[in-house]
Design a protein around this motif. Sequence first.
Motif, PDB file in Angstrom:
ATOM      1  N   PRO A   1       0.840  -1.207   0.000  1.00 33.92           N
ATOM      2  CA  PRO A   1       0.000   0.000   0.000  1.00 33.92           C
ATOM      3  C   PRO A   1       0.868   1.248   0.000  1.00 33.92           C
ATOM      4  O   PRO A   1       1.949   1.273   0.598  1.00 33.92           O
ATOM      5  CB  PRO A   1      -0.806  -0.126   1.299  1.00 33.92           C
ATOM      6  N   GLU A   2       0.388   2.291  -0.672  1.00 32.21           N
ATOM      7  CA  GLU A   2       1.156   3.525  -0.792  1.00 32.21           C
ATOM      8  C   GLU A   2       0.533   4.626   0.077  1.00 32.21           C
ATOM      9  O   GLU A   2      -0.594   4.517   0.558  1.00 32.21           O
ATOM     10  CB  GLU A   2       1.203   3.972  -2.258  1.00 32.21           C
ATOM     11  N   GLY A   3       1.286   5.710   0.208  1.00 28.45           N
ATOM     12  CA  GLY A   3       0.823   6.849   1.016  1.00 28.45           C
ATOM     13  C   GLY A   3       0.103   7.886   0.195  1.00 28.45           C
ATOM     14  O   GLY A   3       0.286   9.095   0.421  1.00 28.45           O
ATOM     15  N   GLY A   4      -0.707   7.455  -0.736  1.00 28.73           N
ATOM     16  CA  GLY A   4      -1.404   8.382  -1.635  1.00 28.73           C
ATOM     17  C   GLY A   4      -2.371   9.320  -0.937  1.00 28.73           C
ATOM     18  O   GLY A   4      -2.585  10.453  -1.393  1.00 28.73           O
ATOM     19  N   PHE A   5      -2.977   8.888   0.183  1.00 33.66           N
ATOM     20  CA  PHE A   5      -3.953   9.748   0.866  1.00 33.66           C
ATOM     21  C   PHE A   5      -3.287  11.003   1.432  1.00 33.66           C
ATOM     22  O   PHE A   5      -3.891  12.075   1.452  1.00 33.66           O
ATOM     23  CB  PHE A   5      -4.644   8.963   1.979  1.00 33.66           C
ATOM     24  N   ASP A   6      -2.044  10.880   1.914  1.00 33.73           N
ATOM     25  CA  ASP A   6      -1.319  12.076   2.363  1.00 33.73           C
ATOM     26  C   ASP A   6      -1.188  13.078   1.218  1.00 33.73           C
ATOM     27  O   ASP A   6      -1.376  14.288   1.385  1.00 33.73           O
ATOM     28  CB  ASP A   6       0.074  11.691   2.868  1.00 33.73           C
TER      29      ASP A   6
ATOM     30  N   ALA B   1      -6.341   6.232   7.765  1.00 32.70           N
ATOM     31  CA  ALA B   1      -6.242   6.594   9.179  1.00 32.70           C
ATOM     32  C   ALA B   1      -6.104   5.350  10.060  1.00 32.70           C
ATOM     33  O   ALA B   1      -6.878   4.404   9.939  1.00 32.70           O
ATOM     34  CB  ALA B   1      -7.454   7.419   9.590  1.00 32.70           C
ATOM     35  N   GLY B   2      -5.130   5.372  10.947  1.00 31.50           N
ATOM     36  CA  GLY B   2      -4.874   4.261  11.847  1.00 31.50           C
ATOM     37  C   GLY B   2      -3.653   3.466  11.466  1.00 31.50           C
ATOM     38  O   GLY B   2      -2.984   2.876  12.332  1.00 31.50           O
ATOM     39  N   ASP B   3      -3.344   3.452  10.163  1.00 33.12           N
ATOM     40  CA  ASP B   3      -2.167   2.700   9.718  1.00 33.12           C
ATOM     41  C   ASP B   3      -0.868   3.337  10.200  1.00 33.12           C
ATOM     42  O   ASP B   3       0.177   2.679  10.268  1.00 33.12           O
ATOM     43  CB  ASP B   3      -2.148   2.598   8.192  1.00 33.12           C
ATOM     44  N   GLY B   4      -0.923   4.615  10.531  1.00 34.39           N
ATOM     45  CA  GLY B   4       0.285   5.295  10.981  1.00 34.39           C
ATOM     46  C   GLY B   4       0.820   4.769  12.293  1.00 34.39           C
ATOM     47  O   GLY B   4       2.008   4.970  12.621  1.00 34.39           O
TER      48      GLY B   4
ATOM     49  N   TYR C   1      -2.142   9.124   8.454  1.00 34.82           N
ATOM     50  CA  TYR C   1      -2.859   9.233   7.185  1.00 34.82           C
ATOM     51  C   TYR C   1      -4.269   9.795   7.441  1.00 34.82           C
ATOM     52  O   TYR C   1      -4.866   9.519   8.486  1.00 34.82           O
ATOM     53  CB  TYR C   1      -2.991   7.863   6.513  1.00 34.82           C
ATOM     54  N   PRO C   2      -4.845  10.530   6.517  1.00 31.02           N
ATOM     55  CA  PRO C   2      -6.229  11.007   6.693  1.00 31.02           C
ATOM     56  C   PRO C   2      -7.220   9.860   6.507  1.00 31.02           C
ATOM     57  O   PRO C   2      -6.925   8.865   5.833  1.00 31.02           O
ATOM     58  CB  PRO C   2      -6.387  12.060   5.598  1.00 31.02           C
ATOM     59  N   SER C   3      -8.368  10.008   7.112  1.00 28.61           N
ATOM     60  CA  SER C   3      -9.446   9.033   6.915  1.00 28.61           C
ATOM     61  C   SER C   3     -10.167   9.325   5.597  1.00 28.61           C
ATOM     62  O   SER C   3     -10.023  10.412   5.017  1.00 28.61           O
ATOM     63  CB  SER C   3     -10.439   9.101   8.070  1.00 28.61           C
ATOM     64  N   ILE C   4     -10.946   8.366   5.159  1.00 30.09           N
ATOM     65  CA  ILE C   4     -11.699   8.569   3.914  1.00 30.09           C
ATOM     66  C   ILE C   4     -12.703   9.706   4.088  1.00 30.09           C
ATOM     67  O   ILE C   4     -12.856  10.562   3.208  1.00 30.09           O
ATOM     68  CB  ILE C   4     -12.410   7.263   3.506  1.00 30.09           C
ATOM     69  N   ALA C   5     -13.376   9.735   5.238  1.00 28.01           N
ATOM     70  CA  ALA C   5     -14.363  10.793   5.485  1.00 28.01           C
ATOM     71  C   ALA C   5     -13.699  12.166   5.488  1.00 28.01           C
ATOM     72  O   ALA C   5     -14.272  13.152   4.982  1.00 28.01           O
ATOM     73  CB  ALA C   5     -15.069  10.546   6.810  1.00 28.01           C
ATOM     74  N   HIS C   6     -12.479  12.235   6.041  1.00 26.16           N
ATOM     75  CA  HIS C   6     -11.746  13.501   6.064  1.00 26.16           C
ATOM     76  C   HIS C   6     -11.404  13.951   4.643  1.00 26.16           C
ATOM     77  O   HIS C   6     -11.529  15.140   4.294  1.00 26.16           O
ATOM     78  CB  HIS C   6     -10.481  13.330   6.903  1.00 26.16           C
ATOM     79  N   LEU C   7     -10.982  13.002   3.824  1.00 27.78           N
ATOM     80  CA  LEU C   7     -10.692  13.327   2.425  1.00 27.78           C
ATOM     81  C   LEU C   7     -11.938  13.805   1.689  1.00 27.78           C
ATOM     82  O   LEU C   7     -11.889  14.770   0.920  1.00 27.78           O
ATOM     83  CB  LEU C   7     -10.122  12.103   1.713  1.00 27.78           C
ATOM     84  N   VAL C   8     -13.058  13.116   1.914  1.00 27.05           N
ATOM     85  CA  VAL C   8     -14.314  13.493   1.257  1.00 27.05           C
ATOM     86  C   VAL C   8     -14.658  14.943   1.590  1.00 27.05           C
ATOM     87  O   VAL C   8     -15.046  15.738   0.712  1.00 27.05           O
ATOM     88  CB  VAL C   8     -15.463  12.549   1.690  1.00 27.05           C
ATOM     89  N   GLN C   9     -14.518  15.310   2.860  1.00 31.34           N
ATOM     90  CA  GLN C   9     -14.836  16.669   3.283  1.00 31.34           C
ATOM     91  C   GLN C   9     -13.937  17.691   2.594  1.00 31.34           C
ATOM     92  O   GLN C   9     -14.426  18.710   2.063  1.00 31.34           O
ATOM     93  CB  GLN C   9     -14.692  16.784   4.801  1.00 31.34           C
ATOM     94  N   LYS C  10     -12.641  17.441   2.591  1.00 28.08           N
ATOM     95  CA  LYS C  10     -11.712  18.410   2.015  1.00 28.08           C
ATOM     96  C   LYS C  10     -11.854  18.506   0.494  1.00 28.08           C
ATOM     97  O   LYS C  10     -11.767  19.599  -0.084  1.00 28.08           O
ATOM     98  CB  LYS C  10     -10.274  18.038   2.384  1.00 28.08           C
ATOM     99  N   LEU C  11     -12.054  17.392  -0.162  1.00 26.56           N
ATOM    100  CA  LEU C  11     -12.265  17.424  -1.612  1.00 26.56           C
ATOM    101  C   LEU C  11     -13.526  18.193  -1.963  1.00 26.56           C
ATOM    102  O   LEU C  11     -13.562  18.971  -2.928  1.00 26.56           O
ATOM    103  CB  LEU C  11     -12.330  16.000  -2.165  1.00 26.56           C
ATOM    104  N   SER C  12     -14.566  17.986  -1.163  1.00 31.34           N
ATOM    105  CA  SER C  12     -15.821  18.691  -1.405  1.00 31.34           C
ATOM    106  C   SER C  12     -15.689  20.177  -1.110  1.00 31.34           C
ATOM    107  O   SER C  12     -16.161  21.030  -1.874  1.00 31.34           O
ATOM    108  CB  SER C  12     -16.925  18.073  -0.546  1.00 31.34           C
ATOM    109  N   ASP C  13     -15.032  20.503   0.008  1.00 29.39           N
ATOM    110  CA  ASP C  13     -14.857  21.911   0.374  1.00 29.39           C
ATOM    111  C   ASP C  13     -14.093  22.681  -0.694  1.00 29.39           C
ATOM    112  O   ASP C  13     -14.313  23.880  -0.900  1.00 29.39           O
ATOM    113  CB  ASP C  13     -14.122  22.025   1.714  1.00 29.39           C
ATOM    114  N   ASN C  14     -13.181  21.994  -1.364  1.00 25.04           N
ATOM    115  CA  ASN C  14     -12.340  22.653  -2.366  1.00 25.04           C
ATOM    116  C   ASN C  14     -12.774  22.360  -3.797  1.00 25.04           C
ATOM    117  O   ASN C  14     -12.026  22.665  -4.745  1.00 25.04           O
ATOM    118  CB  ASN C  14     -10.876  22.248  -2.155  1.00 25.04           C
TER     119      ASN C  14
END
Length: 780
Positions: A237-242, A274-277, A305-318
Amino acid sequence: MVGVLCCSNAQKEGNECISANAKYCGQCIQAGAKCGWCTDPDFLKQGETVSTRCDELQSLKSRGCKDEMIANPRGEQKILKNKMVTNRRKGTDKLRPEDITQIQPQKISLNLRSGEPQSFTLKFKRAEDYPIDLYYLMDLSYSMKDDLENVKNLGTSLMLEMSKITSDFRIGFGSFVEKTVMPYISTTPAKLLNPCTGDQNCTSPFSYKNVLKLTSDGKKFNTLVGQQHISGNLDSPEGGFDAIMQVAVCGEQIGWRNVTRLLVFSTDAGFHFAGDGKLGGIVLPNDGKCHLENNVYTMSHYYDYPSIAHLVQKLSDNNIQTIFAVTEEFQPVYQELKNLIPKSAVGTLSANSSNVINLIIDAYNSLSSEVILENSKLPEGVSIIYTSRCKNGIISEGENGRKCSNISIGDEVTFNISVTSKGCPKQGKPETIKIKPLGFTEEVEITLNFICECECHKDGIENSDLCHFGNGTYECGACKCNDGRVGRFCECSSHEVATEDMDRTCRKDNGTDICSNNGECVCGTCECKKRENPEERYSGQYCQCDNFNCDRSGNKLCGGHGRCECRVCICDYPWTGSACDCSLDNSTCMASNKQICNGRGTCECGTCKCTDPKFQGPTCETCPTCPGVCTEHKECVQCRAFGTGEKKDTFKDRNKLPQPNDASYPVMHCKERDANDCWFYYTYGKHEPGCGTCLNYLVTDCPAGPDIIPIVAGVVAGIVLIGLALLLIWKLLMIIHDRREFAKFEKEKMNAKWDTVTGPIFRGVVTAPPPVWKHQPTST
């Protein structure tokens, strides 16, 4: 008119106005959109509490509150900014992104009354030649070595293809590998310099680099990407979410404009989240902030790493739309991720990324053809309902009402948006919410103003003398008591409401029951208790009256034709009686001859009471034992008109014709037969102009005598014909019988068997042999 007070359970529970037990006008109007407050100072009856001023509008009117005395503020809406959507075509004058409008209106103000929805229409039109920013984020772990070679020429090729869609296109590039701590990478000095094995020359591992800020120079993209080198890590697995998080929140460093924003995420592996860190000793949750220094993410070792929900929020906000370009092996994983991230797409990347351009074009067309509305967080008690009117007249509601699909460039769709507030926010201050299409920077700003008080609240008089020497505020026709004061006029302290002296004034006729056991004594005054059914009320000085214990008719209180006041029915016109079940309207008693009860009875409570026992029916017109008028006058007509019949010697005056009753009959046509078998016709009528009882006679119609000759000839001819017919039938039967007998004979003849024998008569004769002589005769 007050309606029937008997109601179903649903109606009982439905009167939210009474159930609210409102003490002042503001509380009343927050109970529901149907609630009003009567501001008439003289509205309340004895024993009724202040809360009975709050009721449904129709009920208040029926109880005597005039329209102008009912406080009932209504919500409204006002459009503050309503710029028309842009009708722009490719090749026309170039517009700045901020001058292009795809959503209308842009700003609106809503005044919300509790329970009353406010609706408006939102229009969306996909503009042609809309600018696009595309950021290519690539996995540079060792397994993507051959993919990097194909991406190096992506800039100019993609610019060429995207020019068919928009004349304003910019492209950027970033890369990622993994967190720079164990166990994700090897931290030995040699591996930190070159993580690859053998003679492979790889760059040092890193978490995320912003290689190229968004630019319209495709050649620059090719040049900088061509300078990139593969790196390596230990786990799959890669660190793509960061990397995605930094691309989303570092808008200034990336160079995002307020246009369509596309993020292409290219990898051949899975992802950490999130949690894998914790595997690397990293326990702090991702803070969702930008941490780029010299275009490199510097906090990968510090934040998880960010959670999926955190990513969803930031992608939507931007307003970023994500395209996952992944190999076939990881398609199922990223399809599931796509389902969690709105406005995202997944494409299958070939082994060496040679199809990446077609993948991006297809994914963009898919994303841009769908519009999905989302709203910001709603204040407490506020709800929104969406109804979409999409292409080809398709209407959707509920969650599907938020979106429209298959939208082409230039297509226009509309959404009906209904905003409802339940109650008032604690602060009561205006709130602002925003609605926007996912993946677009444009939005509708909605200011919510809550109607928490009535207009008459502004005219309230604090410490008014009307409220017992200033112990309350007089507003909207009633006293709003200060803390510690109670009573209709705030005349008592809350500590004095249960003294014996005060209770004495609440007993009727010095009895033992306080407030007739139907209320409580407050400040020496009865305040009647409420019933489970909010339509039922106690009232009176001692709560001795009610509006539900009156006589009933047809299982309805006051027959459904009046209202109950202090256990007595007050009937509506034209009803009377103790249960309002007696109608004064005699139209139901009118017979067909326009006489009341046919002149044979009296009309009581809308029903005929027949006085003549021979007559019956709803209008006393039915007489089962009475002969018909024609039959009854038959003898008189024979006597008067023709001098025949049984009364020819007794009948003298036709005005003395016998009548079945004294009522007026319309003209009637009669047909009767006399003793000579003749028909005679006449008409009968009573009280025609110019006479009393009138009879118009017509000549008799006697049948002519029979013609003997045709009858005799017919009888003779009939007898002859019958005889011939009988003979023919007999002959036919005989022929049939003979044929059957002959056939039987022939059959028996054919079946007979004959034997040839010699009869006794013809038996042959038996002869003796010739005699033998011993001695031969001699001849002489």
